[in-house]
Design a protein around this motif. Structure first.
Motif, PDB file in Angstrom:
ATOM      1  N   LYS A  90       0.827  -1.253  -0.284  1.00 40.94           N
ATOM      2  CA  LYS A  90      -0.177   0.010   0.005  1.00 40.94           C
ATOM      3  C   LYS A  90       0.917   1.265  -0.054  1.00 40.94           C
ATOM      4  O   LYS A  90       2.183   1.060   0.394  1.00 40.94           O
ATOM      5  N   GLU A  91       0.330   2.231  -0.288  1.00 42.55           N
ATOM      6  CA  GLU A  91       0.842   3.614  -0.395  1.00 42.55           C
ATOM      7  C   GLU A  91       1.488   4.032   1.166  1.00 42.55           C
ATOM      8  O   GLU A  91       0.733   3.655   2.070  1.00 42.55           O
ATOM      9  N   PRO A  92       2.493   4.467   1.075  1.00 39.84           N
ATOM     10  CA  PRO A  92       2.887   5.042   2.408  1.00 39.84           C
ATOM     11  C   PRO A  92       1.762   6.151   3.199  1.00 39.84           C
ATOM     12  O   PRO A  92       1.544   6.885   2.695  1.00 39.84           O
ATOM     13  N   GLY A  93       1.580   5.747   4.408  1.00 39.00           N
ATOM     14  CA  GLY A  93       0.845   6.592   5.092  1.00 39.00           C
ATOM     15  C   GLY A  93      -0.590   6.262   5.028  1.00 39.00           C
ATOM     16  O   GLY A  93      -1.614   6.717   5.682  1.00 39.00           O
ATOM     17  N   LEU A  94      -1.106   5.167   4.036  1.00 39.33           N
ATOM     18  CA  LEU A  94      -2.318   4.966   3.907  1.00 39.33           C
ATOM     19  C   LEU A  94      -2.996   3.978   4.933  1.00 39.33           C
ATOM     20  O   LEU A  94      -2.424   3.127   5.209  1.00 39.33           O
ATOM     21  N   ASP A  95      -4.244   4.419   5.532  1.00 43.70           N
ATOM     22  CA  ASP A  95      -5.055   3.719   6.327  1.00 43.70           C
ATOM     23  C   ASP A  95      -5.907   2.784   5.846  1.00 43.70           C
ATOM     24  O   ASP A  95      -6.853   2.711   5.439  1.00 43.70           O
ATOM     25  N   PHE A  96      -5.020   1.472   5.555  1.00 51.16           N
ATOM     26  CA  PHE A  96      -5.587   0.203   4.859  1.00 51.16           C
ATOM     27  C   PHE A  96      -5.319  -0.980   5.502  1.00 51.16           C
ATOM     28  O   PHE A  96      -3.857  -1.080   5.972  1.00 51.16           O
ATOM     29  N   ASP A  97      -6.013  -1.732   6.023  1.00 52.39           N
ATOM     30  CA  ASP A  97      -5.689  -3.042   6.506  1.00 52.39           C
ATOM     31  C   ASP A  97      -6.277  -4.425   5.512  1.00 52.39           C
ATOM     32  O   ASP A  97      -7.013  -4.477   5.324  1.00 52.39           O
ATOM     33  N   PHE A  98      -4.960  -4.940   5.134  1.00 51.51           N
ATOM     34  CA  PHE A  98      -5.197  -6.123   4.059  1.00 51.51           C
ATOM     35  C   PHE A  98      -5.623  -7.393   4.818  1.00 51.51           C
ATOM     36  O   PHE A  98      -5.965  -8.161   3.896  1.00 51.51           O
ATOM     37  N   THR A  99      -5.803  -7.447   5.870  1.00 48.21           N
ATOM     38  CA  THR A  99      -6.252  -8.467   6.652  1.00 48.21           C
ATOM     39  C   THR A  99      -7.464  -8.588   6.806  1.00 48.21           C
ATOM     40  O   THR A  99      -8.338  -9.634   7.093  1.00 48.21           O
ATOM     41  N   ARG A 100      -8.256  -7.176   6.614  1.00 48.48           N
ATOM     42  CA  ARG A 100      -9.804  -7.308   6.696  1.00 48.48           C
ATOM     43  C   ARG A 100     -10.532  -6.557   5.827  1.00 48.48           C
ATOM     44  O   ARG A 100     -11.794  -6.514   5.604  1.00 48.48           O
ATOM     45  N   GLU A 101      -9.801  -5.667   4.780  1.00 45.74           N
ATOM     46  CA  GLU A 101     -10.652  -4.673   4.292  1.00 45.74           C
ATOM     47  C   GLU A 101     -10.595  -5.096   2.547  1.00 45.74           C
ATOM     48  O   GLU A 101      -9.386  -5.775   2.152  1.00 45.74           O
ATOM     49  N   PRO A 102     -11.599  -5.041   2.035  1.00 47.85           N
ATOM     50  CA  PRO A 102     -11.756  -5.270   0.367  1.00 47.85           C
ATOM     51  C   PRO A 102     -10.955  -4.302  -0.291  1.00 47.85           C
ATOM     52  O   PRO A 102     -10.735  -2.919   0.057  1.00 47.85           O
ATOM     53  N   LEU A 103     -10.076  -4.793  -1.672  1.00 43.85           N
ATOM     54  CA  LEU A 103      -9.718  -3.697  -2.344  1.00 43.85           C
ATOM     55  C   LEU A 103     -10.638  -2.872  -2.932  1.00 43.85           C
ATOM     56  O   LEU A 103     -11.671  -3.094  -3.158  1.00 43.85           O
ATOM     57  N   GLN A 104     -10.341  -1.568  -3.173  1.00 46.64           N
ATOM     58  CA  GLN A 104     -10.960  -0.597  -3.723  1.00 46.64           C
ATOM     59  C   GLN A 104     -10.659  -0.352  -5.103  1.00 46.64           C
ATOM     60  O   GLN A 104      -9.810   0.334  -5.743  1.00 46.64           O
ATOM     61  N   LEU A 105     -11.542  -1.274  -6.156  1.00 51.41           N
ATOM     62  CA  LEU A 105     -11.265  -1.035  -7.502  1.00 51.41           C
ATOM     63  C   LEU A 105     -11.564   0.108  -8.355  1.00 51.41           C
ATOM     64  O   LEU A 105     -12.661   0.749  -7.919  1.00 51.41           O
ATOM     65  N   ARG A 106     -10.907   0.604  -9.188  1.00 48.75           N
ATOM     66  CA  ARG A 106     -11.155   1.824 -10.036  1.00 48.75           C
ATOM     67  C   ARG A 106     -10.586   1.434 -11.384  1.00 48.75           C
ATOM     68  O   ARG A 106     -10.080   0.448 -11.664  1.00 48.75           O
ATOM     69  N   THR A 107     -11.353   2.008 -12.205  1.00 52.86           N
ATOM     70  CA  THR A 107     -10.926   1.728 -13.820  1.00 52.86           C
ATOM     71  C   THR A 107     -10.452   3.271 -14.313  1.00 52.86           C
ATOM     72  O   THR A 107     -11.164   4.223 -14.088  1.00 52.86           O
ATOM     73  N   GLN A 108      -9.520   3.294 -15.018  1.00 51.53           N
ATOM     74  CA  GLN A 108      -9.172   4.422 -15.947  1.00 51.53           C
ATOM     75  C   GLN A 108      -8.921   4.074 -17.413  1.00 51.53           C
ATOM     76  O   GLN A 108      -7.716   3.435 -17.554  1.00 51.53           O
ATOM     77  N   GLY A 109      -9.798   4.562 -18.291  1.00 49.05           N
ATOM     78  CA  GLY A 109      -9.505   3.923 -19.531  1.00 49.05           C
ATOM     79  C   GLY A 109      -9.768   2.349 -19.849  1.00 49.05           C
ATOM     80  O   GLY A 109     -10.498   1.945 -19.279  1.00 49.05           O
ATOM     81  N   ASP A 110      -8.533   1.801 -20.167  1.00 49.75           N
ATOM     82  CA  ASP A 110      -8.465   0.469 -20.454  1.00 49.75           C
ATOM     83  C   ASP A 110      -7.795  -0.233 -19.116  1.00 49.75           C
ATOM     84  O   ASP A 110      -7.824  -1.638 -19.016  1.00 49.75           O
ATOM     85  N   TYR A 111      -7.833   0.611 -18.045  1.00 45.67           N
ATOM     86  CA  TYR A 111      -6.983  -0.235 -16.859  1.00 45.67           C
ATOM     87  C   TYR A 111      -7.955  -0.286 -15.687  1.00 45.67           C
ATOM     88  O   TYR A 111      -8.620   0.572 -15.435  1.00 45.67           O
ATOM     89  N   LEU A 112      -7.667  -1.600 -14.961  1.00 41.87           N
ATOM     90  CA  LEU A 112      -8.207  -1.575 -13.713  1.00 41.87           C
ATOM     91  C   LEU A 112      -7.001  -1.666 -12.537  1.00 41.87           C
ATOM     92  O   LEU A 112      -6.166  -2.082 -12.853  1.00 41.87           O
ATOM     93  N   TYR A 113      -7.382  -1.007 -11.599  1.00 39.64           N
ATOM     94  CA  TYR A 113      -6.380  -0.768 -10.623  1.00 39.64           C
ATOM     95  C   TYR A 113      -7.199  -0.643  -9.223  1.00 39.64           C
ATOM     96  O   TYR A 113      -8.332  -0.610  -9.288  1.00 39.64           O
ATOM     97  N   ALA A 114      -6.377  -0.811  -8.267  1.00 41.91           N
ATOM     98  CA  ALA A 114      -6.913  -0.620  -6.705  1.00 41.91           C
ATOM     99  C   ALA A 114      -6.620   0.615  -6.292  1.00 41.91           C
ATOM    100  O   ALA A 114      -5.269   0.892  -6.305  1.00 41.91           O
TER     101      ALA A 114
END
Length: 471
Positions: free
Chosen positions: A76-100
């Motif tokens: 995850k990005e430095p400083g991001l408040d995100f817990d990989f053990t319990r939180e779902p990924l936040q999916l986004r699309t930009q043009g042809d690409y899917l990312y979190a």
């Protein structure tokens, strides 16, 4: 109504599944099988196998294994408040690409699991008997595949979907090991000025996938510099590198100097030579040296220091042998990845690799002989098998034909000099005809990871056509 692979991928992204935390996603796959009445089993490592019998008229065709791994590299990005053990990924699309948003995506290798589940869920797709194998903890040492009991598996073909470049068919991979060398030192204290040598800015890279580029190894270059350094001096410290599978981009050494006549002129000339010799592969290379004040410090006895530097120079490093069948593919290599100074001496780690297990063993024995002759000790661990090239592969021929018909382009058939689970499957089930492929996934294992949606759709069409035509 049957789900698409994109829908399955979105569901997988709602389930935490970083390496070492795959229990929930493993249960999800088992629940999927039970809901559809498919034969399935799960082992103690969390690996899941789901079987679907052949569609009508395909019962005599060779069985196919679809294979991918359940875990993802969780960053995850430095400083991001995100817990990989319990939180779902936040999916986004930009043009042809899917990312979190703010994290890695886990396209490596969630897209393989999603496509395999979509194949299992489809009612209208023609296919032979399927064995879909989802392994755990691939990213931290292929631990699941190593523990998987394959005695119940009967497939003739294996389609691995753990590749990240569309249009490239992987047909071989290297096996390897992690080696640790301990070079003992008997320190003696002396009071002298010291010279700190720092080599930085080399390109570095992955010691598997980029070893063929013949980039400079900072540890070996500093050792070579020290072997030619004039004056009367003794080694006090030597540091460099970050991991056994990374080509070292930086290294430094501290030497206690009793007489430094000619040192400055030597280093200025060496700086020029290094820039000239490595300008093409390592344009950022920078050699710096700074004098340190006189003080008492522990140093290595001169003869032992010379023996250490000679060992570093003699250890095999870089690409050592290329494939006879695919001349551009490295078949044998070694990487001196780390050196560090500790109270008991110098420790360094290295990574020998080969697609052929017998060549890898010979290389390990060569390294062992050199270290023992130098008075050092060596231990290997984490050994994993290679996947040798199979020139008579029917899958390779079919894949090239299908890709040509679908795209009008020629498939790039290649081996990679990094480890894949295919090596373990090839060792345990030598009858398997194996290929690996996948869609375009950029900047994997990083917060910039993104999946090309159009590429994924083309790979889905490629996969389903392969299943229709495999016999």
């Amino acid at each position: 109504m049957n789900k698409t692979y994109r829908e399955f991928f979105q569901e997988l992204c709602q389930i935490p599944h970083g390496s070492g935390n795959t229990g929930a996603v493993s249960r999800y796959c088992m629940d999927f099988a039970r809901e559809r009445g498919l034969d399935a089993w799960q082992d103690a490592a969390g690996n899941v196998v789901i079987v679907k019998e052949a569609t009508a008229g395909r019962e005599q065709d060779g069985g196919v294994m679809l294979q991918g791994h359940l875990d993802m590299v969780a960053v995850k990005e430095p400083g991001l408040d995100f817990d990989f053990t319990r939180e779902p990924l936040q999916l986004r699309t930009q043009g042809d690409y899917l990312y979190a948003q703010g994290t890695s995506l886990g396209g490596d290798d969630g897209i393989a699991v999603a496509m395999a589940l979509a194949v299992l869920d489809a009612d209208s797709l023609s296919h032979p008997r399927l064995e879909c194998v989802f392994t755990t903890d691939e990213e931290i040492g292929m631990l699941g595949a190593a523990q998987l009991d394959m005695s119940r598996l009967t497939s003739r073909y294996l389609l691995n979907m753990d590749s990240e470049e569309e249009g490239h068919l992987v047909v071989s991979c290297a096996g390897g090991a992690h080696g640790e060398v301990s070079f003992p030192a008997s320190w003696q204290k002396e009071r002298q000025p010291a010279l700190l040598l720092e080599l930085t800015g080399l390109t570095g890279g992955h010691s598997g996938t980029e070893i063929h580029k013949r980039r400079g190894n900072a540890i070996r270059l500093v050792a070579e510099l020290l072997r030619g350094l004039p004056g009367d001096w003794s080694l006090a410290a030597f540091q460099g590198g970050s991991a056994d599978n990374a080509i070292p981009s930086t290294a430094s050494a501290l030497v206690s100097v009793r007489s430094g006549e000619g040192v400055e002129a030597f280093l200025e000339e060496k700086q020029r030579q290094l820039a000239e010799a490595w300008g093409a592969t390592d344009p950022g290379l920078c050699l710096r040296w700074t004098w340190q004040p006189e003080e008492e410090r522990p140093v290595m006895e001169k003869a032992a220091g010379a023996r250490l530097l000679r060992l570093i120079g003699e250890l095999p490093d870089g690409p050592l042998q290329f494939s006879r069948d695919m001349p551009d593919m490295v078949e044998l290599s070694s990487n001196l990845g780390v050196i560090r100074t500790e109270a008991d001496g110098f420790h360094f780690v290295l990574a020998p690799r080969s697609a052929r297990d017998e060549d890898k063993e010979q290389l390990k024995q060569r390294i062992r002989r050199l270290t023992e002759e130098a008075g050092a000790s060596l231990a290997f661990q984490g050994d994993y098998p290679g996947w040798p090239l199979r020139p008579d592969s029917r899958l390779q021929q079919l894949a090239a034909q299908v890709y040509r018909e679908q795209t009008g382009k020629e498939l790039v058939v290649e081996g990679i000099h990094a480890g894949l689970e295919c090596g373990i499957f090839s060792q345990k089930m030598p009858q398997l005809d194996i290929v690996a492929f996948g869609p375009d996934i950029l900047d994997i294992h990083s917060t910039k990871e993104r999946l090309s949606l159009s590429s994924a759709e083309r790979v889905w069409n490629f996969l389903t056509e392969m299943l229709r035509r495999i016999s």
